[in-house]
Design an enzyme around this catalytic site. Structure first.
Site, PDB file in Angstrom:
ATOM      1  CD  GLU A   1      -8.759   2.008  10.683  1.00  0.00           C
ATOM      2  OE1 GLU A   1      -8.480   1.514  11.782  1.00  0.00           O
ATOM      3  OE2 GLU A   1      -8.111   1.746   9.650  1.00  0.00           O
TER       4      GLU A   1
ATOM      5  N   GLY B   1       0.806  -1.220   0.000  1.00  0.00           N
ATOM      6  CA  GLY B   1       0.000   0.000   0.000  1.00  0.00           C
ATOM      7  C   GLY B   1       0.838   1.267   0.000  1.00  0.00           C
TER       8      GLY B   1
ATOM      9  CG  ASP C   1      -6.272   1.066   4.193  1.00  0.00           C
ATOM     10  OD1 ASP C   1      -7.070   0.314   4.796  1.00  0.00           O
ATOM     11  OD2 ASP C   1      -5.124   1.318   4.605  1.00  0.00           O
TER      12      ASP C   1
HETATM   13  P1  ADP Z   1       1.162   0.087   3.865  1.00  0.00           P
HETATM   14  O1  ADP Z   1       2.107  -0.219   2.767  1.00  0.00           O
HETATM   15  O2  ADP Z   1       0.122  -0.963   4.060  1.00  0.00           O
HETATM   16  O3  ADP Z   1       0.592   1.498   3.760  1.00  0.00           O
HETATM   17  P2  ADP Z   1       2.929   1.028   6.051  1.00  0.00           P
HETATM   18  O4  ADP Z   1       2.525   2.450   5.962  1.00  0.00           O
HETATM   19  O5  ADP Z   1       3.048   0.462   7.406  1.00  0.00           O
HETATM   20  O6  ADP Z   1       1.957   0.034   5.253  1.00  0.00           O
HETATM   21  O7  ADP Z   1       4.335   0.864   5.326  1.00  0.00           O
HETATM   22  C1  ADP Z   1       4.945  -0.406   5.215  1.00  0.00           C
HETATM   23  C2  ADP Z   1       6.435  -0.259   5.257  1.00  0.00           C
HETATM   24  O8  ADP Z   1       6.875   0.545   4.157  1.00  0.00           O
HETATM   25  C3  ADP Z   1       6.993   0.436   6.480  1.00  0.00           C
HETATM   26  O9  ADP Z   1       7.114  -0.401   7.585  1.00  0.00           O
HETATM   27  C4  ADP Z   1       8.379   0.848   5.979  1.00  0.00           C
HETATM   28  O10 ADP Z   1       9.271  -0.231   5.987  1.00  0.00           O
HETATM   29  C5  ADP Z   1       8.062   1.235   4.530  1.00  0.00           C
HETATM   30  N1  ADP Z   1       7.841   2.689   4.486  1.00  0.00           N
HETATM   31  C6  ADP Z   1       6.765   3.367   4.925  1.00  0.00           C
HETATM   32  N2  ADP Z   1       6.960   4.705   4.804  1.00  0.00           N
HETATM   33  C7  ADP Z   1       8.204   4.854   4.303  1.00  0.00           C
HETATM   34  C8  ADP Z   1       9.013   5.995   3.980  1.00  0.00           C
HETATM   35  N3  ADP Z   1       8.563   7.249   4.153  1.00  0.00           N
HETATM   36  N4  ADP Z   1      10.246   5.764   3.471  1.00  0.00           N
HETATM   37  C9  ADP Z   1      10.700   4.508   3.284  1.00  0.00           C
HETATM   38  N5  ADP Z   1       9.999   3.409   3.596  1.00  0.00           N
HETATM   39  C10 ADP Z   1       8.770   3.564   4.096  1.00  0.00           C
HETATM   40  O1  F6P Z   2      -3.528  -0.515   5.776  1.00  0.00           O
HETATM   41  C1  F6P Z   2      -4.340  -1.596   6.098  1.00  0.00           C
HETATM   42  C2  F6P Z   2      -4.844  -1.473   7.508  1.00  0.00           C
HETATM   43  O2  F6P Z   2      -5.634  -2.612   7.813  1.00  0.00           O
HETATM   44  C3  F6P Z   2      -5.644  -0.207   7.828  1.00  0.00           C
HETATM   45  O3  F6P Z   2      -6.981  -0.287   7.367  1.00  0.00           O
HETATM   46  C4  F6P Z   2      -5.518  -0.127   9.318  1.00  0.00           C
HETATM   47  O4  F6P Z   2      -5.643   1.197   9.778  1.00  0.00           O
HETATM   48  C5  F6P Z   2      -4.117  -0.649   9.560  1.00  0.00           C
HETATM   49  O5  F6P Z   2      -3.763  -1.428   8.419  1.00  0.00           O
HETATM   50  C6  F6P Z   2      -3.987  -1.490  10.802  1.00  0.00           C
HETATM   51  O6  F6P Z   2      -2.643  -1.743  10.994  1.00  0.00           O
HETATM   52  P1  F6P Z   2      -2.070  -2.960  11.855  1.00  0.00           P
HETATM   53  O7  F6P Z   2      -2.356  -4.210  11.088  1.00  0.00           O
HETATM   54  O8  F6P Z   2      -0.624  -2.666  11.975  1.00  0.00           O
HETATM   55  O9  F6P Z   2      -2.821  -2.939  13.136  1.00  0.00           O
END
Ligand code: ADP
Ligand code: F6P
Length: 324
Positions: free
Chosen positions: A224, A104, A129
Site C-alpha cells: 500500500e 506497533g 506491518d
Molecule cells: P500503531 O501503534 O499501530 O503504529 P498508531 O501510529 O496509530 O498505531 O499509534 C497508536 C496510538 O499511539 C496513537 O493513536 C497515539 O495515541 C499513540 N501515539 C502515536 N504516536 C505518538 C507520539 N508521537 N507520542 C505519543 N503517543 C503517540
Molecule cells: O498498522 C497496521 C495497519 O493495518 C497498516 O498496515 C495500515 O496502513 C493501517 O494500519 C490502517 O489503519 P486504519 O485501521 O486506521 O485504517
C-alpha cells in the site's frame, strides 16, 4: 520497587494474536503475584480511566480469536504532553504501578513518552506491518501473511483461467515486508514495495515478459505504501491499455488481513512476548520493547526502538526477482 498492580492495554491497529498476548500478560502477571488491570481502548482508556480488574478466567476463550478483547484506538490527546501527564495521574490514582503496552510503532512512541516521564512501562511488539525495530517479527505478521497468501492463491486460479494480469495490494503502511513475503510465498511475478523505486512501464514490460515466457497469468503484489499503489497503477494501465495490450484487475485486501484467527505461530509468539514483558517488569527492567531477535526473547531500550528505522532485508527482494 516491588509491583502490586499492573495494567495492560492494546493500542493502534489491531493485530491477530493481541488476545493471546493479553492472556499471557495477565496470567504470567498473576503468577508473579500481581493484581492485573485491563485498560480499554488503548491510550484513550488511560485518559478516561476505563480500567477493570482482570483475573485468569477473564482472559479464557480469547486465545484463538483475532482482534483484541480490550479494544484499541488511535488517541490524539495522548500525543500531547498534557495528555501523557493526565494518563500518569490516572494510573497513579488507580494504584497501577506499571503498564504493558501491546502495539506497533506509534503505540511504542507512546510507551517511550511514559518512560521519559518516569512511569514504569514495557512494550510488546505487535503490528501486522513488521516495521518495529527491536523485533525480527511482530505479533500478527504471520496471520496477515497467510491471509494475503490465500488471496493470491485464489486469484492465481482466476488469473490463469483468463490469462489476466492481477494486482493485489497488501497493507504494511510504509513498509514492504508483508508484500515481499507474500510475493515470495505466493509465487508472484513481481512485487512493488516502498523501499525499491519502480516505473509503471517497467511493470508493463514484466507482464509482457511473463506472457512471452508462456505463463498463463501475471500476479503483481503491491504494498500500500509503494510509489504507485493499486489505484494509481490501475489508472495508469487503463489510460495506456491500447498501447500496452492488456489491462490490470486489482484486489485491495485492506483490513481483511487484520481480522483473521491467529496462526499457531502468532499465538505462541504472543504468549512468549507477553511472558517476556512481565518477566522484564519483575526484574525491574523498565522502558524496553520486548521482541523476538534471532528466535530469542529480547529487550531493546524503547528510545532506541522508536528512533531507529527497521531495515528491510533487500536480499529477499533479489530472491523474489530470481524466483518469479
Ligand atoms: P500503531 O501503534 O499501530 O503504529 P498508531 O501510529 O496509530 O498505531 O499509534 C497508536 C496510538 O499511539 C496513537 O493513536 C497515539 O495515541 C499513540 N501515539 C502515536 N504516536 C505518538 C507520539 N508521537 N507520542 C505519543 N503517543 C503517540
Ligand atoms: O498498522 C497496521 C495497519 O493495518 C497498516 O498496515 C495500515 O496502513 C493501517 O494500519 C490502517 O489503519 P486504519 O485501521 O486506521 O485504517
Amino acid at each position: 520497587m516491588s509491583l502490586k498492580k499492573v495494567g495492560v492495554l492494546t493500542s493502534g491497529g489491531d493485530a491477530p494474536g493481541m488476545n493471546a498476548a493479553i492472556r499471557s500478560v495477565v496470567r504470567t502477571g498473576i503468577n508473579h503475584g500481581w493484581e492485573m488491570v485491563g485498560v480499554r481502548n488503548g491510550y484513550q482508556g488511560l485518559l478516561s480511566e476505563n480500567f477493570s480488574a482482570l483475573g485468569a478466567r477473564d482472559v479464557g476463550g480469547i486465545l484463538q480469536q483475532g482482534g483484541t478483547m480490550l479494544g484499541s484506538a488511535r488517541c490524539l490527546e495522548f500525543k500531547t504532553p498534557d495528555g501523557q501527564r493526565k494518563a500518569i495521574r490516572n494510573l497513579n490514582r488507580a494504584g497501577i504501578d506499571a503498564l504493558v503496552v501491546i502495539g506497533g510503532n506509534g503505540s511504542q512512541t507512546g510507551t517511550a513518552k511514559l518512560h521519559e516521564l518516569g512511569f514504569p512501562v514495557v512494550g510488546v511488539a505487535s503490528t501486522i506491518d513488521n516495521d518495529l525495530y527491536g523485533s525480527d517479527i511482530t505479533i500478527g505478521v504471520d496471520t496477515a501473511l497467510n491471509i494475503a497468501l490465500e488471496a493470491i492463491d485464489r486469484l492465481k486460479t482466476t488469473a490463469s483461467s483468463h490469462q489476466r494480469a492481477f494486482l493485489i495490494e497488501v497493507m504494511g503502511r510504509d513498509c514492504g515486508y508483508l508484500a515481499l513475503m507474500a510475493a515470495i510465498a505466493g509465487g508472484a511475478e513481481r512485487v512493488l514495495i516502498p523501499e525499491v523505486d519502480f516505473d509503471p512501464e517497467e511493470v508493463a514490460q514484466e507482464i509482457s515478459d511473463a506472457y512471452d515466457k508462456g505463463k498463463a497469468h501475471a500476479i503483481i503484489v503491491v504494498a500500500e505504501g509503494a510509489k504507485y499503489n493499486a489505484e494509481a497503477l490501475v489508472e495508469y494501465f487503463s489510460k495506456h491499455e491500447e498501447r500496452l495490450g492488456f489491462s490490470l484487475r486489482a484486489s485491495i485486501l485492506g483490513h481483511i488481513q487484520r481480522g483473521g484467527r491467529p496462526t499457531a505461530y502468532d499465538r505462541t509468539l504472543a504468549s512468549r512476548l507477553g511472558a517476556g514483558a512481565t518477566a522484564a517488569l519483575a526484574r525491574g527492567e523498565y522502558g524496553v520493547l520486548v521482541g523476538m531477535i534471532k528466535s530469542e526473547i529480547a529487550t531493546t531500550p524503547i528510545g532506541e526502538v522508536v528512533t531507529t528505522k527497521k531495515p528491510l532485508d533487500l536480499s529477499l527482494f533479489e530472491l523474489q526477482r530470481i524466483l518469479d
